[in-house]
Design a protein around this motif. Structure first.
Motif, PDB file in Angstrom:
ATOM      1  N   PHE A 134      88.865  36.220 -26.462  1.00 22.67           N
ATOM      2  CA  PHE A 134      88.723  37.651 -26.733  1.00 22.67           C
ATOM      3  C   PHE A 134      89.007  38.444 -25.469  1.00 22.67           C
ATOM      4  O   PHE A 134      88.374  38.229 -24.435  1.00 22.67           O
ATOM      5  N   ILE A 136      89.256  42.377 -24.601  1.00 19.81           N
ATOM      6  CA  ILE A 136      89.085  43.728 -25.122  1.00 19.81           C
ATOM      7  C   ILE A 136      90.187  44.669 -24.648  1.00 19.81           C
ATOM      8  O   ILE A 136      90.667  45.515 -25.398  1.00 19.81           O
ATOM      9  N   ARG A 173      80.835  35.592 -31.779  1.00 14.10           N
ATOM     10  CA  ARG A 173      81.987  36.427 -31.424  1.00 14.10           C
ATOM     11  C   ARG A 173      81.638  37.910 -31.560  1.00 14.10           C
ATOM     12  O   ARG A 173      82.057  38.737 -30.746  1.00 14.10           O
ATOM     13  N   SER A 177      81.472  40.852 -28.554  1.00 10.76           N
ATOM     14  CA  SER A 177      82.206  42.118 -28.559  1.00 10.76           C
ATOM     15  C   SER A 177      81.296  43.338 -28.487  1.00 10.76           C
ATOM     16  O   SER A 177      81.768  44.448 -28.203  1.00 10.76           O
ATOM     17  N   HIS A 180      81.479  46.102 -25.904  1.00 11.31           N
ATOM     18  CA  HIS A 180      82.707  46.892 -25.899  1.00 11.31           C
ATOM     19  C   HIS A 180      82.823  47.821 -27.109  1.00 11.31           C
ATOM     20  O   HIS A 180      83.708  48.670 -27.149  1.00 11.31           O
TER      21      HIS A 180
END
Length: 309
Positions: A134, A136, A173, A177, A180
């Motif tokens: 990941f 961002i 996951r 995140s 963000h």
């Protein structure tokens, strides 16, 4: 303005465009005059970049702002202010074409070629596997670049319909995140005058409630009224014409979503020179006549929210 099949995105017919204009109480002739008025306004704002070559983008913003000149002025100012405030999400180097290539290796994030009868554009978003890194910044760069290219160069549409397939999402996951999400929502809410018609979620995990609560808090509570969670892919066809959907999502469009992502990636790369030129357009705060209250800290309250309608 009739549909063009020689490009990735099929555009609305003349009739569909007229219907889009009628809904916001304008016409082709009037909107062209209003775009000229907006460009004249931009020329009188010493802090704003020169947008004389971006007439199509200004037109898309006016449509997205439902034909409101004042809202369009505000959105254009906010749009180019945001580029100056936080350039890290905007591609400015010719080496950064790798962003779309990198993202396409593990994710599909692409508009579907055919437009709905109402003139809406469908966007599909899904991971290709459980294993991915990941990033961002890469995700946001590509997301904003996709929207910008569509609105500025390649597309004409009324509203967006999103399909989010959460097959390979996990709670870990999502938690990864979360730090963000706030920043992502600021940019998606405030960079473009997007109108979201529907959001369809497939393969919903058991933590979907937490995900929906985040969406409601960060975007708009009305989103829950336009959000549909489907038990299987076939339910999509109750909302979206099968001829629009790729074959791996129960549709009759003769390509898979992965194949369409590859084609969209190539379309983006063909327009990469424009991306580099356009991303250099930003406000010059030293020339602003009236001091702006917009900062990264107060942006969430100062900018308009993403519209769900």
């Amino acid at each position: 303005m009739d549909a063009k099949y020689g490009q990735f995105l099929t555009l609305p017919t003349t009739k569909q465009v007229a219907e889009i204009y009628a809904e916001i109480n304008t016409t082709e002739e009037k909107i062209d005059k209003d775009v000229d008025l907006l460009l004249e306004w931009v020329r009188k704002q010493p802090h704003m970049p020169n947008l004389d070559d971006e007439k199509r983008k200004v037109k898309s913003f006016l449509i997205g702002c439902k034909n409101s000149l004042e809202r369009t002025k505000e959105m254009l100012d906010n749009h180019y202010t945001l580029r100056a405030l936080c350039p890290k999400y905007f591609i400015e180097s010719d080496l950064e074409n790798s962003a779309i290539i990198k993202l396409s290796e593990y994710r599909v994030f692409a508009p579907l070629p055919m437009i709905t009868r109402e003139g809406n554009r469908v966007i599909i978003d899904h991971l290709k596997s459980e294993t991915f890194i990941f990033d961002i910044v890469v995700t946001m760069k590509v997301m904003l670049m996709n929207i910008d290219i569509r609105m500025s160069k390649l597309d004409i549409f009324k509203k967006d319909i999103y399909i989010l397939d959460m097959k390979y999402y996990s709670l870990s996951r999502l938690l990864e995140s979360l730090p963000h999400i706030h920043e992502m929502s600021l940019y998606l809410n405030n960079t473009f005058p997007l109108r979201i018609h529907e959001l369809h979620i497939l393969n919903a995990p058991n933590f979907i409630g937490k995900f929906i609560n985040i969406l409601r808090i960060k975007f708009n509570k009305v989103i829950s009224q336009r959000l549909y969670i489907h038990e299987n892919i076939d339910k999509l066809k109750d909302y979206i014409d099968p001829e629009i959907l790729p074959i791996n999502y129960g549709g009759t469009f003769p390509k898979t979503s992965v194949e369409l992502m590859d084609e969209w990636k190539n379309e983006v790369l063909k327009n990469f020179d424009w991306v580099l030129r356009h991303n250099k357009l930003k406000v010059n705060e030293s020339k602003r006549l009236k001091k702006s209250n917009i900062t990264l800290e107060n942006m969430d309250g100062s900018f308009r929210k993403l519209e769900i309608d």
